[in-house]
Design an enzyme around this catalytic site. Structure first.
Site, short mmCIF file in Angstrom:
data_model
loop_
_atom_site.label_atom_id
_atom_site.label_comp_id
_atom_site.label_asym_id
_atom_site.label_seq_id
_atom_site.Cartn_x
_atom_site.Cartn_y
_atom_site.Cartn_z
N LYS A 15 59.00 -20.16 33.60
CA LYS A 15 59.74 -19.35 32.61
C LYS A 15 59.86 -17.89 33.09
CE LYS A 15 56.73 -20.25 29.29
NZ LYS A 15 55.77 -21.10 30.01
N ARG A 88 56.34 -20.75 20.03
CA ARG A 88 55.40 -21.72 20.60
C ARG A 88 54.85 -22.65 19.55
NH1 ARG A 88 53.76 -18.59 25.34
NH2 ARG A 88 52.29 -19.81 26.52
N ARG A 123 48.68 -18.84 41.45
CA ARG A 123 49.56 -17.75 41.02
C ARG A 123 48.92 -16.37 41.21
NH1 ARG A 123 52.23 -17.79 35.25
NH2 ARG A 123 50.09 -18.22 34.62
N ARG A 156 45.48 -14.07 36.94
CA ARG A 156 45.31 -14.01 35.49
C ARG A 156 44.02 -14.70 35.08
NH1 ARG A 156 50.95 -15.69 32.62
NH2 ARG A 156 49.49 -16.93 31.39
N ARG A 167 45.10 -24.65 27.83
CA ARG A 167 46.50 -24.25 27.62
C ARG A 167 47.42 -25.46 27.58
NH1 ARG A 167 47.02 -20.34 32.41
NH2 ARG A 167 49.22 -20.15 31.84
#
Ligand code: AP5
Ligand code: MG
Length: 215
Positions: A15, A88, A123, A156, A167
């Site tokens: 996203k 969400r 990431r 993160r 998550r």
């Protein structure tokens, strides 16, 4: 551009990556609720303090907090926007429909869930502009520095394996029902997000062109 867009998809589906591409080509505002909350935490605002434990543990920030935050951001801009990470929950989807800026299109980034752990655990993000990179598949031009503003890249906190698991579960239980919600409104378009990033982007533009010649 005069279309308001939602990017819907699981953690790591791309996203943020795709929103960055779209805003660099078109005149749109990128509203990433994750980035907004991470900035609020950095600045130690009241919202940041309220949200910190939820985000760091991979849980959703309570609807009331996030809805007020998004409402404020949307009403503060006259430009069209990309919502990345909002809504969400169905409660958030319904609240969004009450805001006086209609959503024109929902782009659902569909991806095989087994690809996501690798994307998230590798990431790197820029703490300043929020841009995402990947240690192996999307490296910055200079090791560990953001291409955009040369800030040092970081990981993160919620990209650790145990947090990723939470998550994913949260996504499946609370966010997935939004697919039906928007399918019923006939504004949902599905994109194959398993592809290379540029191919995903080309498909997104194809879909946007169906509703607006300017893309
Ligand atoms: P948020 O920051 O929105 O995180 P997320 O939804 O979990 O999504 P991510 O940002 O992890 O993934 P992405 O889809 O943006 O993927 P990216 O492009 O970076 O939210 C974080 C937290 O904030 C939530 O857990 C919650 O606590 C809170 N929150 C936020 N919104 C909320 C809301 N509405 N309500 C309540 N709480 C909320 O890509 C991922 C990686 O893959 C990168 O390394 C990238 O380089 C790589 N990559 C991207 N595309 C490709 C590709 N095509 N091929 C190979 N690699 C790729
Ligand atoms: Mg993101």
């Amino acid at each position: 551009m005069n279309k308001n867009i939602i990017f819907l998809g699981p953690p790591g589906s791309g996203k943020g990556t795709q929103a960055q591409k779209l805003i660099s080509d078109f005149n749109l505002v990128h509203l990433s609720t994750g980035d907004i909350i991470r900035n609020a935490i950095k600045q130690k605002t009241k919202t940041g303090l309220q949200a910190k434990d939820f985000i760091n543990n991979g849980l959703l920030v309570p609807d009331e907090i996030i809805i007020n935050l998004v409402k404020e951001k949307i009403l503060a801009t006259k430009q069209c926007f990309i919502l990345d990470g909002f809504p969400r929950t169905i409660v958030q989807g319904k609240a969004l429909a009450e805001i006086a800026r209609p959503i024109d299109i929902v782009i659902y980034l569909e991806i095989d869930l087994d690809k996501l752990v690798n994307r998230l655990s590798g990431r790197l993000i820029c703490p300043k502009c929020g841009r995402s990179y990947h240690e192996i598949s999307m490296r910055p031009k200079v090791d560990n520095l953001c291409d955009n503003d040369q800030s040092s890249l970081i990981k993160r906190i919620d990209d650790q394996p145990d947090k990723i698991k939470v998550r994913m579960k949260t996504y499946l239980e609370q966010t997935l029902p939004l697919i039906n919600f928007y399918q019923n409104q006939k504004i949902l378009y599905v994109i194959d997000a398993n592809q290379e990033s540029q191919d995903v982007y080309n498909d997104i533009k194809k879909v946007l062109r169906k509703i607006d010649d300017n893309y």
